[in-house]
Design a protein around this motif. Structure first.
Motif, PDB file in Angstrom:
ATOM      1  N   ILE A 167       0.857  -1.342  -0.062  1.00 14.60           N
ATOM      2  CA  ILE A 167       0.205   0.041   0.040  1.00 14.60           C
ATOM      3  C   ILE A 167       0.989   1.235   0.040  1.00 14.60           C
ATOM      4  N   HIS A 168       0.898   2.064  -0.963  1.00 13.34           N
ATOM      5  CA  HIS A 168       1.637   3.259  -1.267  1.00 13.34           C
ATOM      6  C   HIS A 168       1.011   4.227  -0.549  1.00 13.34           C
ATOM      7  N   THR A 169       1.721   5.327   0.061  1.00 14.59           N
ATOM      8  CA  THR A 169       1.025   6.497   0.857  1.00 14.59           C
ATOM      9  C   THR A 169       2.045   7.521   0.815  1.00 14.59           C
ATOM     10  N   VAL A 170       1.664   8.653   0.258  1.00 16.80           N
ATOM     11  CA  VAL A 170       2.555   9.790   0.195  1.00 16.80           C
ATOM     12  C   VAL A 170       2.285  10.689   1.375  1.00 16.80           C
ATOM     13  N   ARG A 180       0.732  20.255   9.014  1.00  9.27           N
ATOM     14  CA  ARG A 180       0.332  19.435   8.197  1.00  9.27           C
ATOM     15  C   ARG A 180       0.238  18.138   8.776  1.00  9.27           C
ATOM     16  N   SER A 181      -0.178  18.250  10.064  1.00 10.29           N
ATOM     17  CA  SER A 181      -0.375  16.825  10.828  1.00 10.29           C
ATOM     18  C   SER A 181      -1.652  16.036  10.339  1.00 10.29           C
ATOM     19  N   ALA A 182      -2.505  16.630   9.699  1.00  7.77           N
ATOM     20  CA  ALA A 182      -3.927  16.056   9.179  1.00  7.77           C
ATOM     21  C   ALA A 182      -3.535  15.493   8.089  1.00  7.77           C
ATOM     22  N   LEU A 183      -2.685  15.620   7.291  1.00 11.06           N
ATOM     23  CA  LEU A 183      -1.911  15.035   6.093  1.00 11.06           C
ATOM     24  C   LEU A 183      -1.624  13.975   6.308  1.00 11.06           C
ATOM     25  N   LEU A 184      -0.490  13.842   7.440  1.00 12.63           N
ATOM     26  CA  LEU A 184       0.279  12.772   7.810  1.00 12.63           C
ATOM     27  C   LEU A 184      -0.545  11.638   8.527  1.00 12.63           C
ATOM     28  N   ALA A 185      -1.705  12.126   9.414  1.00 13.64           N
ATOM     29  CA  ALA A 185      -2.650  11.013  10.008  1.00 13.64           C
ATOM     30  C   ALA A 185      -3.484  10.419   8.840  1.00 13.64           C
ATOM     31  N   SER A 186      -3.734  11.136   7.628  1.00 15.10           N
ATOM     32  CA  SER A 186      -4.474  10.569   6.506  1.00 15.10           C
ATOM     33  C   SER A 186      -4.007   9.475   6.015  1.00 15.10           C
ATOM     34  N   CYS A 187      -2.368   9.638   6.046  1.00 13.96           N
ATOM     35  CA  CYS A 187      -1.703   8.474   5.370  1.00 13.96           C
ATOM     36  C   CYS A 187      -1.859   7.061   6.040  1.00 13.96           C
ATOM     37  N   TYR A 188      -1.903   7.113   7.420  1.00 10.56           N
ATOM     38  CA  TYR A 188      -2.595   6.063   8.213  1.00 10.56           C
ATOM     39  C   TYR A 188      -3.807   5.580   7.946  1.00 10.56           C
ATOM     40  N   ARG A 189      -4.858   6.432   7.870  1.00 12.33           N
ATOM     41  CA  ARG A 189      -6.185   6.311   7.692  1.00 12.33           C
ATOM     42  C   ARG A 189      -6.342   5.699   6.528  1.00 12.33           C
TER      43      ARG A 189
END
Length: 170
Positions: free
Chosen positions: A81-84, A94-103
């Motif tokens: 699973i590739h996530t950016v 930008r913490s919401a973007l980092l959390a989004s990678c995991y979700r």
């Protein structure tokens, strides 16, 4: 249901899991760090599927915080699973973007039926995210995700990363 959180120190490419998460760059075509290691060890099948994704749905690349799956090639997994992850910024949260990678990675894992998922510490390499903050965000995001995944394994490359995640998994 909240998955069991496990910490392992080592190389993510040596893990046996249903899905291994790749800290990819937006091109999906390989790079350095975890991304390069996964492409090297997984073999050309991963790159071939990434190229096909770029030629179809992701012509401009995968957006930060999003995730998409390919074969795992020669890795001991069914999928990658590739996530950016986002590049850390002292001036912008930008913490919401980092959390989004995991979700988003867990959402894709659920769609695939994966029960075990191995994650690296997304964005903590060349993207410069401070390890303690990245660990906090990762653990909180996984615990709040509402996934059917049974085990999330954080595979940490060194002592410092392992210690940072251990503080938040307790």
């Amino acid at each position: 249901m909240t998955p069991t959180l496990t910490l392992v120190q080592g190389d993510i490419t040596g893990q046996s899991a249903d899905a291994i998460v790749n800290a990819a760059n937006s091109s999906l075509l390989g790079g350095g760090g975890v991304d390069g290691a996964i492409h090297r060890r997984g073999g050309p099948e991963i790159l071939a599927e990434c190229r096909a994704l770029r030629a179809s749905r992701y012509g401009k690349g995968l957006r930060t915080g999003q995730a998409v799956a390919t074969t795992a090639g020669r890795l001991d997994a069914r999928w990658v699973i590739h996530t950016v992850g986002p590049v850390h910024s002292a001036g912008e949260d930008r913490s919401a973007l980092l959390a989004s990678c995991y979700r988003e990675s867990l959402r894709v894992a659920d769609e695939l039926g994966a029960r075990t998922v191995a994650f690296p510490a997304v964005s903590t390499g060349v993207y410069g995210w401070p390890m303690d903050d990245a660990a906090r965000i990762a653990v909180e995001a996984v615990r709040a995700a509402g996934t059917a995944v049974e085990e999330v394994r954080f595979v940490l490359f060194d002592d410092r990363a392992y210690a940072a995640f251990a503080e938040h998994v307790r």
